[in-house]
Design an enzyme around this catalytic site. Structure first.
Site, mmCIF file in Angstrom:
data_model
loop_
_atom_site.group_PDB
_atom_site.id
_atom_site.type_symbol
_atom_site.label_atom_id
_atom_site.label_comp_id
_atom_site.label_asym_id
_atom_site.label_seq_id
_atom_site.Cartn_x
_atom_site.Cartn_y
_atom_site.Cartn_z
ATOM 1 N N CYS A 30 -10.249 -0.050 8.148
ATOM 2 C CA CYS A 30 -9.536 1.195 8.439
ATOM 3 C C CYS A 30 -10.192 2.410 7.790
ATOM 4 O O CYS A 30 -10.324 3.456 8.414
ATOM 5 C CB CYS A 30 -8.070 1.100 8.036
ATOM 6 S SG CYS A 30 -7.807 0.742 6.301
ATOM 7 N N GLU A 64 0.864 -1.202 0.000
ATOM 8 C CA GLU A 64 0.000 0.000 0.000
ATOM 9 C C GLU A 64 0.890 1.239 0.000
ATOM 10 O O GLU A 64 0.752 2.136 0.831
ATOM 11 C CB GLU A 64 -0.903 -0.027 1.235
ATOM 12 C CG GLU A 64 -1.670 -1.347 1.367
ATOM 13 C CD GLU A 64 -2.500 -1.480 2.630
ATOM 14 O OE1 GLU A 64 -2.167 -0.804 3.617
ATOM 15 O OE2 GLU A 64 -3.474 -2.238 2.624
#
Lengths: 656, 656
Positions: free
Chosen positions: A419, A323
């Protein structure tokens, strides 16, 4: 205070700003009425069809009130923290006794799960009781601590209730004992930055300098040799959290931005969310300490991101592997990550840089990320979310090419790794805080949204501001200024980079913008009288935007932008063929019109294009045949609305 | 023989074809003089700087002649097999007593390592003695067997020596006992197809029908329910070869082309090499058995590959995840896999289809893969190899973007997983076998290369053929026909798809090609006399080639092709800027010229283009500025030569 850092601006805090904007109120309301209640239910495992979060149960088990095993990600606690934080912001502007009661109950539970020494983490309390602080690299222990500190500060500010705040101070005190370079202390820091910026908030809420110093310690220690993360990995015999097999390779320090001392870092690398959370704390600390070298690093890292590693949508993170950032000008549209959380972190970073120096670029980027990636991240129902925000989608490839499995063509529901949704909730419920800063006798207006604010300037001056805005559909903004204690002060109005001919009038009289503009702000100074009316006209025409030649992915392509909004073309509006067969013509004007029927209403852009029709292709897979184009009209919609009408292709960058 | 399958063509075998072609002789010689000796040394762990192969030592340990552990991949034995196979082909056309002696010694060792029941596999003999046939999914046990059978057949054909052949027959007999649907047999097949085509070769070498039937069993059993691979995985409790942790998921059957019975498969899926090896065996079996449904599957899978899943270079496999096919028209140029081995397998498949029916498309694709991907796979030194053959390379991205780590900008040396180099060696050393097939009284010429051949036609006719060719640089080909026993027969000359105006003359007289062409072959029938001379003129002009509109990656782009060669543009020849700034102009002609100084000499193509110079860009990362182009001349080189002049960008598909 040293030379490069201006006297620090202060935000006009949430509780003094009321947003009544036609565009944004919907989002704030959606968060309050749908997202926060929905998240409350998911945290309690009460939403049918959604994988149980177990987050509340973990706290009950840790508090000894229920039998069971820890379940979920190692950072599951942070979901509860982010929810509490969002609730805090929401209560600050919209009191709700029922919600406050529910939050109090959750806080009571959290505090009951806290250990006698102040420690709080359900994973280590329930599942790995002997292993506290043995795997900072993977286990998000300080990250979870940080999120609960942010929640505590927000909830205290909104309600004045100190219970969670005091508990988090005890935790911070404990952490300050455990970590440090002193005898018997761990010279460490977290694999996922977060506590650094949270400790600044704890300092702001309590005034206890120790917390600011602890934040400073974590920032200073990062990247020190020998690397704490590597030493820790050796001590664990190579074992990590994510694999049952010891790893032959030490942690990738760049991934954690721990490859060199932060002040020496030149380019944004590694996991994008961790990076921007850290930069945010660095900017906070630079503001409080006047540390030039830290400020210099913030500026370099900012410049690197926004001039070399940012998507036009304000997305960051070019690869799903880790990421992460990759390298300068590597911004592929289809294998992109551009996590919603990373753009939220970029907004945090931008807001802190704005406090350090009033340069409109920070607000321009903040606005870009907010109006495009952040709100693209949430469906209009408040229950479906994008983690990945691609600039080009071919649904078949999302399913059929493993390198694009992470790119979803429609917003999925609540994820087990949740998240992004609570991050969107806490940002949107604290939106008011990003509009203004005050520096001495100047009130900066960074974002234009309908609303009201009470501001306090230096010297005890206060004023009321009533703002109306037709953004993002039109560029008309008006501000009514009502000084409570009348005096002269300056209104510094951001002139957005997307507008080439901004006009400002005060009570109908034109202001010579050219003469009063500095770093992208028009400084209007006068003795304000009640009812004084400032008007901004920010003409917004549809524009074709091109990329730097080094940005190979966009060569020969254009994006469409109008005002703060980036546009996207979807298959459903454009004939159903491959969008790669659509060629935008630059020689004829585009038209913008409000389409009330489109997903709650939005300005769409239409214009001339050529479509290479598949029926006109005479070859097989490869052929010397030329493609035949027919004139068509393309239709583009705001990027943030893409993926709301079923699966289909989408593209931001189009052939020109 | 049923309706759809023509009387099967037979190849003119290697030992009857001598290649003296100016272009190809170099490659054949390189394989003989460099690659085979170099591989011999690497197999014996004697090349400094190259990771030890341990392949020969594994055999010594298995034979009980040396102490030690098995080392290397589970399929390490196949490296020895492929080397022996290449040696067999090389000896067939170029006797070399020293090489034969070395091969005999290796064969003696291999046979000493064979177990009393015929079983041969050093991994299971040395490392996992009790676990034979317990993990067909991962462990390549029958794959290694197949490669050794191919070696045995090749070596026997070249030398007449039966030692390895007999040993492999014993192994095949053992396998026929172990596998099958009978009582006490394993109803299985290998995770990596190879033995199927190898058993056909064993049958061809021995005439023992049992081996053909065993191949047929493996093909028929694949995809049967319940899935053998899944059942086997259950028996192992989810444990696999590649991870110490049991897998929750059963094997991905599509990856192994075991998701459905082969006759029902419609599209090419999964690991590309496994797929084309299997299709090759299917085509072999269809030829021997006249099985229409198998032939139908071969045709469907062929069509799917070449019309929807093949790169213009003849590369196949769009993703490195599983080195696999993805789905129709998904052919990304930069994240591509296109393994050298997969193109070699495609050549196998094409050659088998050519035997089933004389359609020039099979030979066109064979030629495309051979002249582009296969020879691109090997550096001119015979010691560096590409496994991945990208169509677009940005060296910074190969290092800096994890999604492109598999794409190398220059050819690496010998890999520990050394599948491709020996595959190139065995293909190039058996090249002569791909030129001709004979069907009744027709001699088909599929590839044009300088050389000589002795062919046998039906009815005891024989003829000598002497061919001269200026390919791939010019399109002049001549064939001198010398019938040994004079009679009338037909010469069927392939008319390549890349040539729009082929001309054929016999002894100077023009043949009316239009009147005698069928499925891409010009059928010239006559009573041949010694010295009869056929000439082909295949004009080759540089062409701009475009892709099917569904192939999104190439929209707005052209590739350059001339004759069988696809061209590539490299940074070193084109100004050093991003190749994405180069725009090819289609309105002016390109020029081809022979550049004797370029890597041994090659025709380069130059033509008009526009370069969007970076210095002309006035914006930042994004801007409404337009890009300014300056006229330039581009230079393209044959694709197979790319990456030989240091690191730089490369692109096959260019903006038009």
């Amino acid at each position: 205070m040293k030379a490069g850092i201006q006297t620090t601006g202060k935000p006009v805090q949430l509780e003094h700003v009321k947003i009544t904007d036609e565009f944004w109120s919907d989002y704030v309301k959606l968060v309050r009425e749908v997202v926060i209640p929905y998240q409350y239910e998911t945290l309690h495992d009460r939403v049918p069809g959604v994988e149980p979060s177990h987050a509340i149960r973990n706290f009950r088990i840790a508090a000894g009130e229920e039998q069971g095993e820890f379940y979920g990600f190692v950072f599951q606690d942070s979901d509860v923290a982010k929810w509490l934080e969002a609730v805090g912001y929401s209560l600050a502007v919209h009191p709700d006794p029922g919600l406050e009661k529910r939050a109090d109950e959750v806080i009571d539970l959290v505090v009951r799960a806290q250990q006698p020494d102040g420690y709080l983490n359900t994973f280590f309390t329930v599942k790995e009781p002997g292993k506290r602080w043995t795997n900072l690299t993977d286990c998000h222990e300080l990250y979870c601590a940080g999120h609960m500190m942010e929640a505590a500060a927000a909830y205290y500010r909104a309600t004045g209730k100190r219970k969670l705040l005091d508990a988090m101070c005890r935790f911070a005190d404990h952490i300050a004992e455990v970590f440090g370079t002193g005898e018997g202390q761990l010279p460490g820091y977290d694999g996922h930055q977060e506590i650094e910026l949270a400790l600044v908030k704890l300092y702001q809420a309590t005034g206890v300098e120790k917390y600011l110093k602890l934040a400073q310690y974590f920032i200073d220690q990062r990247g020190a040799e020998p690397s704490f993360l590597t030493e820790e990995w050796k001590k664990r015999g190579g074992l990590g959290h994510w694999s049952p097999v010891p790893s032959k390779n030490p942690p990738n320090l760049s991934y954690h931005q721990a490859h060199q001392p932060v002040r020496e870092q030149e380019t944004a690398v590694g996991h994008a969310v961790r990076a921007v959370y850290m930069y945010t704390a660095m900017a906070d600390l630079a503001a409080y300490t006047g540390d030039e070298s830290l400020f210099g690093a913030c500026r370099r890292l900012w410049d690197n991101i926004v001039h070399k590693q940012m998507y036009i949508t304000g997305g960051i993170g070019s690869t799903h592997h880790g990421e992460a950032f990759t390298f300068d000008y590597d911004l592929p549209n289809d294998t992109v990550y551009a996590e919603t959380c990373a753009s939220i972190g970029l907004i945090f970073f931008a807001s802190r840089m704005l406090r350090l120096e009033a340069r409109s670029e920070y607000a321009d980027v903040l606005e870009r990320a907010l109006y495009n990636t952040v709100i693209a991240g949430m469906a209009r129902d408040g229950r479906h979310f994008f983690y990945v925000n691609p600039l080009e989608v071919w649904p078949k490839a999302s399913r059929g090419n493993p390198g694009k499995h992470h790119v979803k063509p429609v917003r999925p529901g609540w994820f087990s790794c949740a998240c992004c949704p609570p991050n969107v909730a806490r940002l949107l419920s604290s939106l008011g805080e990003y509009l203004f800063t005050v520096k001495e006798k100047t009130l900066f207006v960074h974002l234009y949204m309908g609303g009201e604010a009470e501001v306090e300037l230096d010297g005890g001056m206060t004023a009321q501001l009533r703002m109306a805005s037709s953004l993002p559909w039109q560029g008309k903004v008006s501000l009514e200024v009502t000084p409570v204690s009348a005096d002269n002060f300056t209104l510094a109005l951001r002139l957005p980079a997307w507008c080439s001919a901004p006009q400002v009038t005060v009570n109908g009289e034109t202001v010579d913008v050219g003469a009063c503009v500095r770093d992208g702000y028009a400084y209007v100074e006068r003795v304000w009288s009640p009812g004084d009316r400032v008007e901004l006209d920010l003409p917004m025409l549809p524009q074709l935007v091109r990329s730097h030649p080094q940005l190979r992915a966009n060569a020969g392509r254009v994006a469409i932008q109008r005002g703060p909004l980036v546009y996207a073309v979807e298959e459903v509006d454009n004939g159903g063929g491959p969008l790669s067969s659509l060629v935008i013509r630059k020689d004829a004007p585009m038209e913008a019109r409000f389409d009330a029927a489109l997903l709650g209403g939005a300005v769409v852009i239409e214009g001339p294009a050529v479509l290479e029709e598949e029926s006109g292709w005479s070859g097989g897979l490869y052929s010397a045949s030329e493609k035949k184009g027919v004139p068509v009209k393309f239709k583009a919609i705001p990027y943030y609305l893409w993926g709301n009408r079923g699966e289909g292709e989408m593209a931001v960058w189009l052939r020109e």
